[in-house]
Design an enzyme around this catalytic site. Structure first.
Site, PDB file in Angstrom:
ATOM      1  N   SER A  22       0.848  -1.245  -0.054  1.00 41.87           N
ATOM      2  CA  SER A  22      -0.045  -0.086   0.168  1.00 41.87           C
ATOM      3  C   SER A  22       0.777   1.146   0.122  1.00 41.87           C
ATOM      4  CB  SER A  22      -0.993   0.167   1.248  1.00 41.87           C
ATOM      5  OG  SER A  22      -1.751   1.373   1.304  1.00 41.87           O
ATOM      6  N   SER A  69      -9.216  -1.947   4.310  1.00 39.11           N
ATOM      7  CA  SER A  69      -9.294  -2.629   3.039  1.00 39.11           C
ATOM      8  C   SER A  69      -9.466  -4.027   3.250  1.00 39.11           C
ATOM      9  CB  SER A  69      -7.843  -2.190   2.349  1.00 39.11           C
ATOM     10  OG  SER A  69      -8.144  -2.401   0.871  1.00 39.11           O
ATOM     11  N   LYS A  73     -13.785  -5.000   4.917  1.00 39.26           N
ATOM     12  CA  LYS A  73     -14.559  -3.458   4.598  1.00 39.26           C
ATOM     13  C   LYS A  73     -15.931  -4.004   5.153  1.00 39.26           C
ATOM     14  CE  LYS A  73     -12.097  -1.383   0.790  1.00 39.26           C
ATOM     15  NZ  LYS A  73     -12.034  -0.769  -0.423  1.00 39.26           N
ATOM     16  N   ASN A  94     -14.559   1.738   4.668  1.00 38.36           N
ATOM     17  CA  ASN A  94     -12.970   1.801   4.299  1.00 38.36           C
ATOM     18  C   ASN A  94     -12.527   2.946   5.137  1.00 38.36           C
ATOM     19  OD1 ASN A  94     -13.807   4.292   3.090  1.00 38.36           O
ATOM     20  ND2 ASN A  94     -12.122   4.447   1.728  1.00 38.36           N
ATOM     21  N   ASP A 111     -14.480   5.331  -0.947  1.00 37.52           N
ATOM     22  CA  ASP A 111     -14.138   4.553  -2.248  1.00 37.52           C
ATOM     23  C   ASP A 111     -14.707   5.421  -3.487  1.00 37.52           C
ATOM     24  OD1 ASP A 111     -12.118   2.994  -1.140  1.00 37.52           O
ATOM     25  OD2 ASP A 111     -13.439   1.315  -0.939  1.00 37.52           O
ATOM     26  N   GLY A 135     -16.942  -6.789 -10.296  1.00 38.19           N
ATOM     27  CA  GLY A 135     -16.506  -6.899  -8.953  1.00 38.19           C
ATOM     28  C   GLY A 135     -17.522  -6.365  -8.141  1.00 38.19           C
ATOM     29  N   GLY A 137     -17.417  -6.487  -4.590  1.00 35.38           N
ATOM     30  CA  GLY A 137     -17.163  -6.689  -3.034  1.00 35.38           C
ATOM     31  C   GLY A 137     -17.328  -4.923  -2.663  1.00 35.38           C
ATOM     32  N   GLY A 138     -16.411  -4.685  -1.650  1.00 40.07           N
ATOM     33  CA  GLY A 138     -16.389  -3.345  -1.028  1.00 40.07           C
ATOM     34  C   GLY A 138     -16.419  -2.129  -2.108  1.00 40.07           C
ATOM     35  N   GLY A 260      -5.677   2.535 -10.381  1.00 42.64           N
ATOM     36  CA  GLY A 260      -6.465   2.787  -9.610  1.00 42.64           C
ATOM     37  C   GLY A 260      -5.311   3.922  -8.447  1.00 42.64           C
TER      38      GLY A 260
END
Length: 292
Positions: A22, A69, A73, A94, A111, A135, A137-138, A260
């Site tokens: 990260s 993350s 989340k 997040n 996000d 996707g 997810g969160g 990203g």
């Protein structure tokens, strides 16, 4: 970094796994230093099994906030005292603040805002656009809901039929009931539908972990005929900077192939404001991050 730490330094954490890749610690710590704020930001490898104890630690130690993350989340929500309206709608958190360091934890989600700001930075708007999104997810959920509220015409969500597939359906329901956007959900195994959707879309967003270790050699798009000069390809992964998908999109002439990093920057800026009450020096941090 060490010479500016004091006995009064306030700690912000990042809890996820894997997380050592990260750039959030660099981003936040450089912003603290630039503004002369007595904070420090550290990353901790935390999964669902360690999450409950970690939250107890945040309360006990007076850690002032935390970013969250994968895979935490959604799992973190039951351990919080409050969840903001947008995070409740998204069903994922997040960012967590610890009010005055006294153990009252409030969850937020930045996000979706980060993703939309990253697209704006590239001159891309989502209003009246057809978007294919992989996707659920969160991150994917946050992006879908924010894009819908920002005026996207259609959101076509694709996900493998796994544990979060029902979440994708719930996200589509929320979008259809609360916005003018039309949302649908399809199993990613239906490759004919997936390819047709991309061929009709203005923007393709990959909000999965595909392209990041250990899946760095995989791309969900491998058919060059799907990449058009008017197609924007946005991969939320930023490590590596150029995923297999983005390399493929650039090679075959996509209008834009965006990683990203911008999303990470702008979601971090929103979190920074929640943690400190101060505006992140975005231009300074952007220059620093994009040069790394």
């Amino acid at each position: 970094m060490t010479e500016r730490l004091t006995g009064h330094t306030l700690l912000i954490s990042l809890i996820a796994t894997p997380i050592r890749h990260s750039m959030s610690p660099t981003m936040h710590n450089e912003a603290f230093a630039k503004l002369g704020l007595d904070y420090a930001y550290l990353a901790f490898e935390v999964g669902n099994e360690e999450l409950k104890d970690t939250i107890q630690g945040i309360r006990a130690l007076g850690i002032r906030g935390s970013n969250v993350s994968m895979p935490n989340k959604q799992a973190i929500i039951p351990y919080l005292d409050e969840v903001s309206p947008e995070a409740t709608l998204i069903g994922a958190v997040n960012t967590v603040t610890n009010i005055d360091g006294k153990g009252h934890l409030v969850g937020y989600n930045t996000d979706g805002i980060g993703a939309m700001e990253a697209l704006k930075d590239e001159g891309i708007g989502v209003k009246d656009q057809i978007i294919t999104l992989t996707g659920a997810g969160g991150a994917g959920t946050a992006i879908a809901i924010q894009a819908a509220f920002d005026g996207a015409k259609e959101l076509r969500i694709f996900n493998i039929d796994d544990t979060v597939f029902s979440n994708a359906k719930e996200t589509a329901r929320k979008i259809n009931e609360n916005t003018a956007c039309q949302a649908t959900v399809t199993d990613l195994a239906d490759q004919k539908a997936f390819k047709k959707s991309i061929s009709e879309s203005n923007i393709y967003i990959d909000a999965t972990g595909v392209g990041m270790k250990p899946l760095e050699d995989i791309s969900l798009i491998n058919d060059s005929t799907l990449i058009r000069p008017d197609l924007v390809v946005f991969d939320v992964v930023y490590s590596p900077r150029e995923t297999k998908l983005l390399k493929f999109a650039k090679k075959h002439g996509a209008k834009k192939a965006i990683n990203g990093l911008g999303m990470m920057l702008y979601q971090g800026a929103a979190a920074f404001k929640l943690f400190t009450g101060e505006d992140m020096p975005v231009s300074y941090i952007k220059e620093l991050l994009f040069k790394v």
